[in-house]
Design an enzyme around this catalytic site. Structure first.
Site, PDB file in Angstrom:
ATOM      1  N   ILE A  30       0.832  -1.205   0.000  1.00 38.74           N
ATOM      2  CA  ILE A  30       0.000   0.000   0.000  1.00 38.74           C
ATOM      3  C   ILE A  30       0.865   1.253   0.000  1.00 38.74           C
ATOM      4  CG2 ILE A  30      -1.597   1.318   1.461  1.00 38.74           C
ATOM      5  CD1 ILE A  30      -2.855  -1.439   2.273  1.00 38.74           C
ATOM      6  N   ASP A  70      13.504   3.172  10.614  1.00 35.88           N
ATOM      7  CA  ASP A  70      12.704   2.242  11.413  1.00 35.88           C
ATOM      8  C   ASP A  70      11.821   3.078  12.338  1.00 35.88           C
ATOM      9  OD1 ASP A  70      11.635   0.414  13.223  1.00 35.88           O
ATOM     10  OD2 ASP A  70      13.400  -0.892  13.110  1.00 35.88           O
ATOM     11  N   VAL A  71      10.525   3.062  12.111  1.00 36.35           N
ATOM     12  CA  VAL A  71       9.625   3.959  12.850  1.00 36.35           C
ATOM     13  C   VAL A  71       9.519   3.596  14.331  1.00 36.35           C
ATOM     14  CG1 VAL A  71       8.280   4.444  10.761  1.00 36.35           C
ATOM     15  CG2 VAL A  71       7.482   2.667  12.353  1.00 36.35           C
ATOM     16  N   ASN A  97       2.250   4.950   7.037  1.00 36.80           N
ATOM     17  CA  ASN A  97       1.734   3.698   6.461  1.00 36.80           C
ATOM     18  C   ASN A  97       2.398   2.442   7.028  1.00 36.80           C
ATOM     19  OD1 ASN A  97       0.743   1.886   4.021  1.00 36.80           O
ATOM     20  ND2 ASN A  97       2.974   1.743   4.071  1.00 36.80           N
ATOM     21  N   TYR A 164      -3.290  -6.367  16.841  1.00 37.78           N
ATOM     22  CA  TYR A 164      -3.321  -5.516  15.646  1.00 37.78           C
ATOM     23  C   TYR A 164      -4.544  -4.592  15.707  1.00 37.78           C
ATOM     24  CZ  TYR A 164      -3.561  -4.353  10.637  1.00 37.78           C
ATOM     25  OH  TYR A 164      -3.628  -3.705   9.430  1.00 37.78           O
TER      26      TYR A 164
HETATM   27  N1  LIG Z   1      -2.937  -5.408   3.369  1.00 31.05           N
HETATM   28  C1  LIG Z   1      -4.087  -5.276   4.019  1.00 31.05           C
HETATM   29  O1  LIG Z   1      -5.049  -6.018   3.802  1.00 31.05           O
HETATM   30  C2  LIG Z   1      -4.265  -4.165   5.019  1.00 31.05           C
HETATM   31  C3  LIG Z   1      -5.543  -3.989   5.568  1.00 31.05           C
HETATM   32  C4  LIG Z   1      -5.733  -2.976   6.486  1.00 31.05           C
HETATM   33  C5  LIG Z   1      -4.685  -2.134   6.828  1.00 31.05           C
HETATM   34  N2  LIG Z   1      -3.447  -2.329   6.280  1.00 31.05           N
HETATM   35  C6  LIG Z   1      -2.387  -1.415   6.711  1.00 31.05           C
HETATM   36  O2  LIG Z   1      -1.800  -0.805   5.574  1.00 31.05           O
HETATM   37  C7  LIG Z   1      -0.410  -0.541   5.847  1.00 31.05           C
HETATM   38  C8  LIG Z   1       0.438  -1.163   4.756  1.00 31.05           C
HETATM   39  O3  LIG Z   1       0.154  -2.555   4.695  1.00 31.05           O
HETATM   40  P1  LIG Z   1       0.654  -3.489   3.494  1.00 31.05           P
HETATM   41  O4  LIG Z   1      -0.350  -4.547   3.312  1.00 31.05           O
HETATM   42  O5  LIG Z   1       1.077  -2.656   2.342  1.00 31.05           O
HETATM   43  O6  LIG Z   1       1.920  -4.132   4.225  1.00 31.05           O
HETATM   44  P2  LIG Z   1       3.306  -4.680   3.646  1.00 31.05           P
HETATM   45  O7  LIG Z   1       3.796  -5.605   4.684  1.00 31.05           O
HETATM   46  O8  LIG Z   1       3.145  -5.125   2.246  1.00 31.05           O
HETATM   47  O9  LIG Z   1       4.198  -3.376   3.625  1.00 31.05           O
HETATM   48  C9  LIG Z   1       4.567  -2.737   4.837  1.00 31.05           C
HETATM   49  C10 LIG Z   1       5.816  -1.952   4.597  1.00 31.05           C
HETATM   50  O10 LIG Z   1       6.198  -1.329   5.829  1.00 31.05           O
HETATM   51  C11 LIG Z   1       7.578  -1.575   6.062  1.00 31.05           C
HETATM   52  N3  LIG Z   1       7.846  -1.569   7.499  1.00 31.05           N
HETATM   53  C12 LIG Z   1       7.507  -2.528   8.404  1.00 31.05           C
HETATM   54  N4  LIG Z   1       7.946  -2.193   9.618  1.00 31.05           N
HETATM   55  C13 LIG Z   1       8.579  -0.996   9.487  1.00 31.05           C
HETATM   56  C14 LIG Z   1       9.246  -0.138  10.395  1.00 31.05           C
HETATM   57  N5  LIG Z   1       9.397  -0.473  11.691  1.00 31.05           N
HETATM   58  N6  LIG Z   1       9.755   1.027   9.934  1.00 31.05           N
HETATM   59  C15 LIG Z   1       9.654   1.364   8.623  1.00 31.05           C
HETATM   60  N7  LIG Z   1       9.046   0.583   7.711  1.00 31.05           N
HETATM   61  C16 LIG Z   1       8.514  -0.590   8.143  1.00 31.05           C
HETATM   62  C17 LIG Z   1       7.846  -2.938   5.419  1.00 31.05           C
HETATM   63  O11 LIG Z   1       9.218  -3.140   5.173  1.00 31.05           O
HETATM   64  C18 LIG Z   1       7.003  -2.841   4.163  1.00 31.05           C
HETATM   65  O12 LIG Z   1       7.690  -2.220   3.110  1.00 31.05           O
HETATM   66  C19 LIG Z   1      -0.131  -1.121   7.234  1.00 31.05           C
HETATM   67  O13 LIG Z   1      -0.226  -0.102   8.212  1.00 31.05           O
HETATM   68  C20 LIG Z   1      -1.244  -2.125   7.404  1.00 31.05           C
HETATM   69  O14 LIG Z   1      -1.532  -2.383   8.754  1.00 31.05           O
HETATM   70  C21 LIG Z   1      -3.214  -3.329   5.378  1.00 31.05           C
END
Ligand SMILES: NC(=O)c1ccc[n+]([C@@H]2O[C@H](COP(=O)([O-])OP(=O)(O)OC[C@H]3O[C@@H](n4cnc5c(N)ncnc54)[C@H](O)[C@@H]3O)[C@@H](O)[C@H]2O)c1
Length: 279
Positions: A30, A70-71, A97, A164
């Site tokens: 995302i 790293d957040v 994000n 979560y």
């Molecule tokens: N995929 C879904 O169905 C879904 C649904 C609801 C909410 N979300 C939310 O959307 C956001 C993105 O999800 P996604 O599915 O793209 O996830 P993803 O795992 O594909 O991507 C997450 C990204 O965040 C990075 N990341 C993880 N920990 C980190 C840290 N400590 N510091 C910096 N970067 C970090 C990862 O390396 C990765 O590039 C998240 O907050 C997730 O909770 C996703």
């Protein structure tokens, strides 16, 4: 892997020309789609990403900057902000994000699971909001903060874990209180609540049958097992619009919330979920 398809850039119209944005976790999924859309609309973007490989390849594909971040760590957040200011001299948009999860039964969650998930999803969001808001308040121009929450934070039961869901409820609360307490500095704060979202960069197809799902989708769907995949397919059947959301669906809303077209919108947490949740 990291190519911007047509839907990533559809609707690009320069609404964000002259703005500078940070997208955390913008190396994949995302966040990648949001970074692509903001850049397509004219913003100069910094991907603040923990994973070197994701960050570098995303930045190269999109022609944006990468700051290894790293957040979970305050000093790392400060470095990302400093990098952005030294590169572009301003910060107008923050997209919080980055997120993690694990697929866990309520009775099995450990302190370690809880602490990791809160550290990234809630604590990291707060301290990045705080650091960005300081810069936005100081420059006198205000800005837009967009937090990526989840329908899990609104009680959607078929989520990955209670830890979560709690972290995402915190993001929704931070969005509301941030909107109120930062309004006088001209900062708007809104959240996007994705539903079941299939990240385009790694998944084989939209039905959820792909074998290489990006980490968050993989964790909550349990997609690494046959049982998990069957569960995921059943969940997709419950979506009124009949398909999972796409990362690009989040990109278009993020661009709107970052732009002056949403100048009167703050404190809102908007669902992008095909009709699963209504509050
Ligand atoms: N995929 C879904 O169905 C879904 C649904 C609801 C909410 N979300 C939310 O959307 C956001 C993105 O999800 P996604 O599915 O793209 O996830 P993803 O795992 O594909 O991507 C997450 C990204 O965040 C990075 N990341 C993880 N920990 C980190 C840290 N400590 N510091 C910096 N970067 C970090 C990862 O390396 C990765 O590039 C998240 O907050 C997730 O909770 C996703």
């Amino acid at each position: 892997m990291m190519t911007a398809d047509k839907s990533t850039t559809a609707g690009a119209n320069g609404r964000l020309t002259g703005r500078v944005a940070i997208v955390t976790g913008g190396g994949a999924g995302i966040g990648y789609a949001i970074a692509a859309r903001l850049a397509a609309e004219g913003a100069r973007v910094v991907i603040a990403e923990r994973d070197d490989q994701y960050g570098k390849s995303a930045a190269a594909a999109l022609g944006v900057e990468f700051s290894k971040t790293d957040v979970r760590h305050r000093e790392s957040i400060d470095e990302a902000i400093s990098f952005t200011l030294s590169r572009f001299g301003q910060l107008d948009i923050l997209v919080n994000n980055a997120g993690v999860t694990r697929f866990l039964d309520f009775l099995d969650i450990t302190e370690g699971d809880w602490d990791l998930i809160q550290a990234v999803n809630a604590r990291g969001v707060f301290f990045f909001m705080q650091a960005a808001a300081r810069v936005m308040a100081e420059n006198g121009q205000g800005g837009a903060i967009i937090n990526i929450a989840s329908i899990a934070g609104k009680g959607y039961g078929s989520t990955s874990s209670a830890a979560y869901a709690a972290s995402k409820a915190a993001v929704i609360a931070l969005t509301r209180i941030g909107a109120v307490q930062l309004a006088s500095d001209g900062i708007r704060v809104n959240a996007i609540c994705p539903g079941i979202t299939v990240t385009h960069n790694l998944l084989g197809d939209e039905s959820g049958n792909g074998t290489d799902v990006a980490p968050v989708s993989k964790a909550w769907s349990g997609a690494e097992t046959d049982e998990g995949r069957a569960r995921f397919r059943a969940l997709v059947q419950t979506i009124p619009l009949g398909r999972p959301s796409r990362p690009e669906d989040m990109g278009s809303l993020a661009a709107f919330l970052a732009s002056d077209e949403s100048a009167s919108i703050t404190g809102q947490s908007l669902n992008v979920d095909g009709g699963l949740v209504f509050d």
